[in-house]
Scaffold this motif. Structure first.
Motif, PDB file in Angstrom:
ATOM      1  N   LEU A  82       0.637  -1.230   0.021  1.00  8.44           N
ATOM      2  CA  LEU A  82      -0.033   0.008  -0.164  1.00  8.44           C
ATOM      3  C   LEU A  82       0.771   1.354   0.011  1.00  8.44           C
ATOM      4  N   ILE A  83       1.896   1.325   0.745  1.00 11.99           N
ATOM      5  CA  ILE A  83       2.808   2.360   0.960  1.00 11.99           C
ATOM      6  C   ILE A  83       3.580   2.612  -0.524  1.00 11.99           C
ATOM      7  N   GLU A  84       3.991   1.504  -1.251  1.00 12.69           N
ATOM      8  CA  GLU A  84       4.615   1.616  -2.437  1.00 12.69           C
ATOM      9  C   GLU A  84       3.754   2.289  -3.278  1.00 12.69           C
ATOM     10  N   LYS A  85       2.449   1.779  -3.142  1.00  6.26           N
ATOM     11  CA  LYS A  85       1.308   2.442  -4.138  1.00  6.26           C
ATOM     12  C   LYS A  85       1.182   3.809  -3.883  1.00  6.26           C
ATOM     13  N   TYR A  86       1.133   4.182  -2.819  1.00  7.30           N
ATOM     14  CA  TYR A  86       1.255   5.614  -2.283  1.00  7.30           C
ATOM     15  C   TYR A  86       2.247   6.590  -2.854  1.00  7.30           C
ATOM     16  N   ASN A  87       3.289   5.885  -2.697  1.00 10.73           N
ATOM     17  CA  ASN A  87       4.821   6.491  -3.130  1.00 10.73           C
ATOM     18  C   ASN A  87       4.790   6.687  -4.817  1.00 10.73           C
ATOM     19  N   LYS A  88       4.021   6.021  -5.435  1.00  9.96           N
ATOM     20  CA  LYS A  88       3.778   6.296  -7.013  1.00  9.96           C
ATOM     21  C   LYS A  88       2.860   7.405  -7.400  1.00  9.96           C
ATOM     22  N   GLY A  89       2.247   7.992  -6.126  1.00  8.49           N
ATOM     23  CA  GLY A  89       1.333   9.170  -6.544  1.00  8.49           C
ATOM     24  C   GLY A  89      -0.039   8.933  -6.169  1.00  8.49           C
ATOM     25  N   PHE A  90      -0.560   7.915  -5.835  1.00  6.97           N
ATOM     26  CA  PHE A  90      -2.016   7.770  -5.397  1.00  6.97           C
ATOM     27  C   PHE A  90      -2.281   8.207  -3.987  1.00  6.97           C
ATOM     28  N   ASP A  91      -3.463   8.970  -3.910  1.00  3.07           N
ATOM     29  CA  ASP A  91      -3.662   9.501  -2.563  1.00  3.07           C
ATOM     30  C   ASP A  91      -4.609   8.520  -1.850  1.00  3.07           C
ATOM     31  N   ILE A  92      -5.301   7.813  -2.502  1.00  3.72           N
ATOM     32  CA  ILE A  92      -5.775   6.627  -1.574  1.00  3.72           C
ATOM     33  C   ILE A  92      -5.638   5.133  -2.510  1.00  3.72           C
ATOM     34  N   VAL A  93      -5.092   4.347  -1.618  1.00  2.00           N
ATOM     35  CA  VAL A  93      -4.943   2.922  -2.082  1.00  2.00           C
ATOM     36  C   VAL A  93      -5.977   1.943  -1.411  1.00  2.00           C
ATOM     37  N   ASN A  94      -7.202   1.624  -2.396  1.00  2.00           N
ATOM     38  CA  ASN A  94      -8.201   0.688  -1.761  1.00  2.00           C
ATOM     39  C   ASN A  94      -7.477  -0.742  -2.014  1.00  2.00           C
ATOM     40  N   ARG A 136      -7.407   0.017   3.685  1.00  2.00           N
ATOM     41  CA  ARG A 136      -6.896   0.890   2.709  1.00  2.00           C
ATOM     42  C   ARG A 136      -6.149   1.862   3.219  1.00  2.00           C
ATOM     43  N   LEU A 137      -5.383   2.670   2.424  1.00  2.00           N
ATOM     44  CA  LEU A 137      -4.270   3.828   2.552  1.00  2.00           C
ATOM     45  C   LEU A 137      -5.064   5.004   2.325  1.00  2.00           C
ATOM     46  N   MET A 138      -5.054   5.988   2.956  1.00  2.00           N
ATOM     47  CA  MET A 138      -5.393   7.337   2.694  1.00  2.00           C
ATOM     48  C   MET A 138      -4.623   8.311   3.078  1.00  2.00           C
ATOM     49  N   SER A 139      -4.063   9.281   2.219  1.00  2.00           N
ATOM     50  CA  SER A 139      -3.135  10.534   2.716  1.00  2.00           C
ATOM     51  C   SER A 139      -4.167  11.311   3.506  1.00  2.00           C
ATOM     52  N   ARG A 140      -3.212  12.102   4.287  1.00  2.00           N
ATOM     53  CA  ARG A 140      -3.631  13.259   5.091  1.00  2.00           C
ATOM     54  C   ARG A 140      -4.830  14.173   4.592  1.00  2.00           C
ATOM     55  N   GLU A 141      -4.388  14.377   3.330  1.00  2.00           N
ATOM     56  CA  GLU A 141      -5.525  15.269   2.806  1.00  2.00           C
ATOM     57  C   GLU A 141      -6.831  14.687   2.360  1.00  2.00           C
ATOM     58  N   THR A 142      -6.837  13.491   2.161  1.00  2.00           N
ATOM     59  CA  THR A 142      -8.190  12.789   1.906  1.00  2.00           C
ATOM     60  C   THR A 142      -8.752  12.352   3.302  1.00  2.00           C
ATOM     61  N   VAL A 143      -8.132  12.097   4.190  1.00  2.00           N
ATOM     62  CA  VAL A 143      -8.799  11.864   5.670  1.00  2.00           C
ATOM     63  C   VAL A 143      -9.417  13.062   5.903  1.00  2.00           C
ATOM     64  N   ASP A 144      -8.780  14.247   5.851  1.00  2.00           N
ATOM     65  CA  ASP A 144      -9.327  15.438   6.283  1.00  2.00           C
ATOM     66  C   ASP A 144     -10.681  15.687   5.537  1.00  2.00           C
ATOM     67  N   ALA A 145     -10.730  15.316   4.262  1.00  4.00           N
ATOM     68  CA  ALA A 145     -11.799  15.604   3.272  1.00  4.00           C
ATOM     69  C   ALA A 145     -13.044  14.824   3.720  1.00  4.00           C
ATOM     70  N   PHE A 146     -12.569  13.270   4.112  1.00  4.19           N
ATOM     71  CA  PHE A 146     -13.515  12.441   4.584  1.00  4.19           C
ATOM     72  C   PHE A 146     -14.158  12.716   5.635  1.00  4.19           C
ATOM     73  N   LEU A 147     -13.220  13.466   6.617  1.00  6.06           N
ATOM     74  CA  LEU A 147     -13.858  13.729   7.911  1.00  6.06           C
ATOM     75  C   LEU A 147     -14.674  14.911   8.087  1.00  6.06           C
ATOM     76  N   SER A 148     -14.580  15.720   6.895  1.00  9.81           N
ATOM     77  CA  SER A 148     -15.403  16.903   6.818  1.00  9.81           C
ATOM     78  C   SER A 148     -16.952  16.388   6.524  1.00  9.81           C
ATOM     79  N   ILE A 149     -17.213  15.236   6.148  1.00  7.87           N
ATOM     80  CA  ILE A 149     -18.554  14.751   5.809  1.00  7.87           C
ATOM     81  C   ILE A 149     -19.050  14.338   6.942  1.00  7.87           C
ATOM     82  N   LYS A 150     -20.199  15.179   7.337  1.00 16.26           N
ATOM     83  CA  LYS A 150     -21.006  15.003   8.865  1.00 16.26           C
ATOM     84  C   LYS A 150     -22.120  14.266   8.661  1.00 16.26           C
TER      85      LYS A 150
END
Length: 312
Positions: free
Chosen positions: A108-120, A160-174
């Motif tokens: 998952l981390i290797e996929k993230y290092n290739k530029g993916f924001d979320i790795v399902n 899954r793996l999620m970047s900080r940016e995508t987690v913050d976006a996810f948490l903004s959904i109430k």
């Protein structure tokens, strides 16, 4: 994208006998990484000694943190609680029964290092998976992707793996009624997939009963789409038009002097129409109940206690 801190979130429910083995597997992975790590176990109101096992690990390892919810709020909410506690610039979520193998984390981390924001992840079932579970899972993803306005990864999981940016976006959904897989797809961003082979549970019995899986399916469909309401409208129109045609047929026969015995047809018609009306009322009821839940604005969960060590 350089990974400086990794958070691993593990929701748990009655996983007392799995914590030790799971942590040993996680520890091996963590020791192979060069970044700072934290592990957050979220005890979702377990009835066994799951939280005591988490506390033991927390006392021994500084990077382990435990959160105990006041009752069983459900897997989706326990995931949310863990994500809100996580402080890493990358967050990985996985279940506590070892069916989500920690050995996949480096992929998952290797996929993230290739530029993916979320790795399902996409589950590959082994021979031990029952025929019924495979078929119901297939049907679930067919239904939700046909009825939903967004695409949900078939045979996906909350691993899954999620970047900080995508987690913050996810948490903004109430939303109150949450379907994590659908919401992760909805927020978009650059998403990739890693396949993994599902393992049998290490110990214990799955808490995901057929009833809970059915509830998850209903929640997923109603939270991500209004198409069932539209289908109800089409069904209503179809039967209304059919009824008009049948009424014209009856009136024509009456004036033509044709006596048609129709007890059976009348009974069948009443049963079908009654069933359709109940079905449509139930669909509307599901959406009304969701509106009701949203208007209450209750907190999604309550924390009973957490380990004294705060992770920074």
């Amino acid at each position: 994208m350089k990974l400086s801190k990794l958070s691993i979130v593990v929701p748990c429910y009655n996983e007392e006998s799995n914590i030790e083995e799971l942590f040993n597997e996680l520890k091996k992975v963590i020791e192979s990484l060069t970044c700072v790590c934290e592990v957050i176990f979220v005890d979702d109101g377990s009835k066994d000694n799951t939280y005591k096992e988490i506390e033991k690990k927390s006392h021994k390892y500084d990077y382990v943190h435990g959160v105990s919810l006041s009752r069983n709020f459900g897997h989706q909410i326990a995931l949310l609680a863990g994500l809100e506690k996580a402080s890493g610039d990358v967050i990985i979520t996985l279940d506590g029964d070892l069916q989500h193998p920690p050995q996949v984390i480096p992929e998952l981390i290797e996929k993230y290092n290739k530029g993916f924001d979320i790795v399902n992840t996409r589950r590959i079932d082994d021979e031990s998976t029952s025929f019924l579970k495979k078929k119901t899972s297939t049907l679930f993803y067919i239904l939700i992707n046909k009825l939903s306005d967004i695409k949900v990864e078939p045979f996906g999981a909350d691993f899954r793996l999620m970047s900080r940016e995508t987690v913050d976006a996810f948490l903004s959904i109430k939303e109150q009624d949450r379907f994590t897989r659908g919401l992760v797809s909805w927020i978009g961003y650059n998403q990739g997939v890693v396949e993994y082979k599902a393992s049998p549970r290490f110990s214990g019995k799955s808490s995901y009963t057929v009833k809970k899986m059915f509830q998850l399916a209903i929640n997923g469909i109603t939270s991500m789409s209004s198409k069932p309401l539209r289908i109800s409208l089409y069904l209503g129109l179809m039967f209304f038009i059919t009824g008009l045609i049948y009424a014209v047929f009856i009136i024509y026969n009456y004036f033509a002097g044709i006596n048609v015995e129709g007890w059976t047809s009348i009974l069948i018609t009443i049963l079908i129409l009654g069933g359709i009306q109940l079905l449509i009322s139930s669909i509307i009821g599901e959406y009304v109940s969701r509106i009701f839940n949203e208007t209450k604005s209750r907190p999604l969960y309550l924390v009973k206690k957490q380990t004294s060590k705060k992770i920074t």
